[in-house]
Design a protein around this motif. Sequence first.
Motif, PDB file in Angstrom:
ATOM      1  N   LEU A  64       0.829  -1.205   0.000  1.00 47.35           N
ATOM      2  CA  LEU A  64       0.000   0.000   0.000  1.00 47.35           C
ATOM      3  C   LEU A  64       0.860   1.250   0.000  1.00 47.35           C
ATOM      4  CD1 LEU A  64      -3.052  -0.421   0.093  1.00 47.35           C
ATOM      5  CD2 LEU A  64      -3.041   0.618   2.341  1.00 47.35           C
ATOM      6  N   PHE A  65       1.989   1.133   0.681  1.00 48.97           N
ATOM      7  CA  PHE A  65       2.871   2.281   0.781  1.00 48.97           C
ATOM      8  C   PHE A  65       3.662   2.480  -0.491  1.00 48.97           C
ATOM      9  CE2 PHE A  65       5.050   5.408   3.229  1.00 48.97           C
ATOM     10  CZ  PHE A  65       6.349   5.413   2.780  1.00 48.97           C
ATOM     11  N   LEU A  66       4.134   1.364  -1.054  1.00 48.76           N
ATOM     12  CA  LEU A  66       5.046   1.474  -2.180  1.00 48.76           C
ATOM     13  C   LEU A  66       4.358   1.753  -3.511  1.00 48.76           C
ATOM     14  CD1 LEU A  66       7.625  -1.326  -1.374  1.00 48.76           C
ATOM     15  CD2 LEU A  66       7.959   1.126  -1.280  1.00 48.76           C
ATOM     16  N   THR A  67       3.137   1.253  -3.678  1.00 51.86           N
ATOM     17  CA  THR A  67       2.494   1.392  -4.980  1.00 51.86           C
ATOM     18  C   THR A  67       2.381   2.840  -5.438  1.00 51.86           C
ATOM     19  OG1 THR A  67       1.179  -0.528  -4.385  1.00 51.86           O
ATOM     20  CG2 THR A  67       0.562   0.661  -6.368  1.00 51.86           C
ATOM     21  N   PRO A  68       1.876   3.756  -4.589  1.00 54.92           N
ATOM     22  CA  PRO A  68       1.815   5.146  -5.061  1.00 54.92           C
ATOM     23  C   PRO A  68       3.187   5.677  -5.418  1.00 54.92           C
ATOM     24  CG  PRO A  68       0.585   4.895  -3.036  1.00 54.92           C
ATOM     25  CD  PRO A  68       1.325   3.632  -3.250  1.00 54.92           C
ATOM     26  N   ILE A  69       4.189   5.278  -4.642  1.00 60.01           N
ATOM     27  CA  ILE A  69       5.535   5.766  -4.928  1.00 60.01           C
ATOM     28  C   ILE A  69       6.029   5.225  -6.257  1.00 60.01           C
ATOM     29  CG2 ILE A  69       7.902   5.780  -4.124  1.00 60.01           C
ATOM     30  CD1 ILE A  69       6.879   5.745  -1.335  1.00 60.01           C
ATOM     31  N   ALA A  70       5.744   3.944  -6.481  1.00 62.06           N
ATOM     32  CA  ALA A  70       6.155   3.351  -7.756  1.00 62.06           C
ATOM     33  C   ALA A  70       5.480   4.073  -8.913  1.00 62.06           C
ATOM     34  CB  ALA A  70       5.809   1.868  -7.758  1.00 62.06           C
ATOM     35  N   LEU A  71       4.176   4.355  -8.725  1.00 62.05           N
ATOM     36  CA  LEU A  71       3.461   5.088  -9.762  1.00 62.05           C
ATOM     37  C   LEU A  71       4.074   6.460  -9.990  1.00 62.05           C
ATOM     38  CD1 LEU A  71      -0.258   4.250  -8.938  1.00 62.05           C
ATOM     39  CD2 LEU A  71       1.046   3.547 -10.943  1.00 62.05           C
ATOM     40  N   LEU A  72       4.460   7.089  -8.871  1.00 60.60           N
ATOM     41  CA  LEU A  72       5.087   8.406  -8.968  1.00 60.60           C
ATOM     42  C   LEU A  72       6.366   8.334  -9.787  1.00 60.60           C
ATOM     43  CD1 LEU A  72       5.244  11.397  -7.980  1.00 60.60           C
ATOM     44  CD2 LEU A  72       6.723  10.570  -6.175  1.00 60.60           C
ATOM     45  N   LEU A  73       7.188   7.331  -9.489  1.00 64.66           N
ATOM     46  CA  LEU A  73       8.444   7.187 -10.200  1.00 64.66           C
ATOM     47  C   LEU A  73       8.201   6.951 -11.686  1.00 64.66           C
ATOM     48  CD1 LEU A  73      10.562   5.059  -7.716  1.00 64.66           C
ATOM     49  CD2 LEU A  73      10.881   7.428  -8.344  1.00 64.66           C
ATOM     50  N   LEU A  74       7.155   6.153 -11.963  1.00 63.55           N
ATOM     51  CA  LEU A  74       6.836   5.869 -13.351  1.00 63.55           C
ATOM     52  C   LEU A  74       6.438   7.146 -14.076  1.00 63.55           C
ATOM     53  CD1 LEU A  74       6.830   3.033 -14.586  1.00 63.55           C
ATOM     54  CD2 LEU A  74       4.364   3.251 -14.778  1.00 63.55           C
ATOM     55  N   GLY A  75       5.528   7.884 -13.418  1.00 61.57           N
ATOM     56  CA  GLY A  75       5.075   9.146 -14.004  1.00 61.57           C
ATOM     57  C   GLY A  75       6.244  10.091 -14.224  1.00 61.57           C
ATOM     58  N   TRP A  76       7.121  10.121 -13.230  1.00 65.34           N
ATOM     59  CA  TRP A  76       8.310  10.972 -13.278  1.00 65.34           C
ATOM     60  C   TRP A  76       9.166  10.620 -14.501  1.00 65.34           C
ATOM     61  CZ3 TRP A  76      11.929  11.276  -8.415  1.00 65.34           C
ATOM     62  CH2 TRP A  76      12.947  12.219  -8.656  1.00 65.34           C
ATOM     63  N   GLU A  77       9.399   9.324 -14.656  1.00 67.61           N
ATOM     64  CA  GLU A  77      10.222   8.859 -15.774  1.00 67.61           C
ATOM     65  C   GLU A  77       9.599   9.294 -17.091  1.00 67.61           C
ATOM     66  OE1 GLU A  77      13.039   6.732 -15.438  1.00 67.61           O
ATOM     67  OE2 GLU A  77      13.383   6.855 -17.597  1.00 67.61           O
ATOM     68  N   VAL A  78       8.299   9.107 -17.200  1.00 70.54           N
ATOM     69  CA  VAL A  78       7.624   9.460 -18.452  1.00 70.54           C
ATOM     70  C   VAL A  78       7.738  10.956 -18.730  1.00 70.54           C
ATOM     71  CG1 VAL A  78       5.360   9.647 -19.524  1.00 70.54           C
ATOM     72  CG2 VAL A  78       6.009   7.545 -18.385  1.00 70.54           C
ATOM     73  N   VAL A  79       7.420  11.741 -17.710  1.00 67.47           N
ATOM     74  CA  VAL A  79       7.476  13.191 -17.892  1.00 67.47           C
ATOM     75  C   VAL A  79       8.872  13.646 -18.283  1.00 67.47           C
ATOM     76  CG1 VAL A  79       7.385  15.373 -16.633  1.00 67.47           C
ATOM     77  CG2 VAL A  79       5.557  13.704 -16.360  1.00 67.47           C
ATOM     78  N   ALA A  80       9.867  13.056 -17.643  1.00 70.07           N
ATOM     79  CA  ALA A  80      11.240  13.472 -17.916  1.00 70.07           C
ATOM     80  C   ALA A  80      11.676  13.042 -19.305  1.00 70.07           C
ATOM     81  CB  ALA A  80      12.171  12.895 -16.858  1.00 70.07           C
TER      82      ALA A  80
END
Lengths: 265, 263, 262
Positions: free
Chosen positions: A12-28
């Motif tokens: 539960l804790f890691l999933t949002p963070i993983a999603l954040l990292l994914l979004g970050w990678e895409v945006v970058a």
Amino acid sequence: MKVKQILRSGLLFLTPIALLLLGWEVVATLEIINPALVSRPSEIFPLLYELIMPKTRSFLGHSIFLDIYTSLYRLLYAFIIAVVSGVTLGMLMGRNKLVYRFFDPLITVLMPIPGIAWAPIFMLWLGFGDPTIITVGALAAFFPIVYNTAAGVRSVEKKLVWSARSMGADEKTIFLKVFLPWSAAYIFTGIKLALARGWRTIIAVEMIAASLFGLGFIIFDARDYLRPSIIYAGIIVLVVIYFLIENMIKLIEKRTIEKWGMVRS
Amino acid sequence: MTITRSQIIKPFYFVLPFLIVIGLWELAVDMGTVSSRLVPSPSLITLKFYRLMTPEPILLNVLYMSFYRLILGYALGVLIGVSLGILMGVSNLLYRVFSPILSLLISVPTLAWVPLLLVTLGPGEETVIIAIFLGSFFPIVYNTLNGIRSVSKHRVWAAHIMGADKATVFFEVLLPGSLVSIITGLRLAIGYSWRALVGAEMLAAGISAGVGQMIYAAKAFNDVEAMFAGLIIIAIGGLLLDRLLMDPIERKTVEKWGMVKER
Amino acid sequence: MKKVKVQAIDLNKTFGGGNDKVVAISDFNLEVKENEFTVLVGPSGCGKSTFLYMVAGFEKPTGGKILLDGKPITKPGPDRGFVFQEFVLYPWRTVLSNVTFGLEIAGVSKEVAKETAMRLIEMVGLNGFENAYPHTLSGGMKQRVGIARALAYDPEVLLMDEPFGSLDAQTRKVMQGELTRIWEKMKKTVIFVTHSVIEATYLADKIIVMTARPGRVKGVIDVDLPRPRDYTGKQYLRIRGKVLGLLEEEVMKSLGKTPRKP
């Protein structure tokens, strides 16, 4: 079943963070925002690895562990100084009304001063490096400890003292067996605050007062290289360390204060 | 209105330790026990203050610039922080998605963001203002969302059975019920903002004047009097912000309603 | 023959699932008559508060249904009033505005709301305190506000969940008398939950004794005594003894049944 619970909350804790990292990678990658601002996580993590391994040709010329170690030992020294002086003065203030009356106004005015504000003056007196950083860190950590300790000792209920006296305890015993355990919870709160404050101050002071090592220093220094990945990497390290320190404190809290049912937040 | 004895004694007791310290301090420097190159005497500091106000009101300009940045950054923090805090407090989904990220970000020392800001926004005003924003944002979001989430379920039920709809429950139950926490957040935020202001001003080389900048620049000239003067300003500023701003707000709301112990 | 106001049919409430399943109420059937003061007594954990929450609409039944005037209850609404054990007043509202809250929501005009509220405030004996904030009131006074608030919008049924449980013994006795006085004026349909047999016998027209968990109806005892009642009267004591007899059995069961957590 407990393992299942831990796994579940971890997920539960890691999933949002993983999603954040994914979004970050895409945006970058898509360069939606200026690449000078945003580095891709896929760049940052290998960089982190580079920075950790001592012999690789990283920008630092040394392993980031050295900086971590440096910042941490500065914190440790500052913390010890703050605890010893803070608890001592706090106890004196708690027990003696005159001492309290003298120091409390001073503390009220000095406590809100941000740690880094002290830095330039101490830099003038003590120069760059450890002496200044540790002293200012100790100063920042000192205040929450003294404040909370004094509050704790002052809050000891008269009746607790009376009952000890009627059982024949002398002043020393009363101090050790009544005041100390009672104020332990308050002192602990002060220590938690002091750790947080000291850590923030040390990182900040390192930015202006360190010459070679320290997490604050390298993060600040990295702005010259115009490669924000180092800055991000440094921030990630900060987060990880904070996380570790916080959990360590929670563990200690569980074994002592919480067990005695004296939790204060 | 007659002045009671306690009204005179209390402020007197507050000021007395300072008078003692200042007195001893002056003595120590004048007698040469402490070098005045390292520690200026209070009288020299006072002189410095005077010089900072005439012939040119440098001090006023310094304060103006710093407060200008502070107000902007803090206001931004309050606006975005309270809004986000409310959203996360009310929506379970948003909470579950964003709170892990929040708790990670909140652990980063505010000033650690400054190098990033320097790289992206340059060494000027924007960096300082955004740094202040970051300082105030986190405690506000955190306290706001916790405030809303901790409103007792029974209070919501009592409103439900009286026929309240979701909007009414939000405005009449959740919001007032979380006020204590929100105010705590605002209080913490002011302290953090002040700290971010001072630090960011020291790190941002491209700004003109400011309380933090003043101390840092003074060091370059070895101007100890100015450094101490700056420190005193910072101390008083921080204290006033907390007492003058937050106390009246607390008194009119949560203290009046008995939700917080009166001091 | 009084009309049936509230009816529980084959009611069933289960919490949790799997290993942590708790059956609070099962096979619960009950009829509450209009204008009657019905009291539920039972051992701790028997589900009496749970039942009340379901009548209020705060919780939903797992099986069976509850009817109010023949219509199933699905959610909370102003046709019912609720008085909590912990008062649950809104600290940022004065006594008056706590009482008018329900009327505000109903869209009643300010003047009418104030009038209605003041009438109720007077009825519960809090005249003069309408502008006070809850934190300045004593426990008994707070609960009077709670009662006034629940009655202000004239609900069909008044639900009371151990309303005097947070009060000291003396205040509790006073409040029992007060409640009787207030009820005599309005004769609302009341469902009152308590674990005090003394209180139940003093207040009720009908006492319903519940079994230990999972709760169901063990027995129904009519109390046909005139009000206000005498705590020392022969009839009162006889009925009280009867209820106690039924209850004690269940209390013993619930104590013996309590598992020790490892």
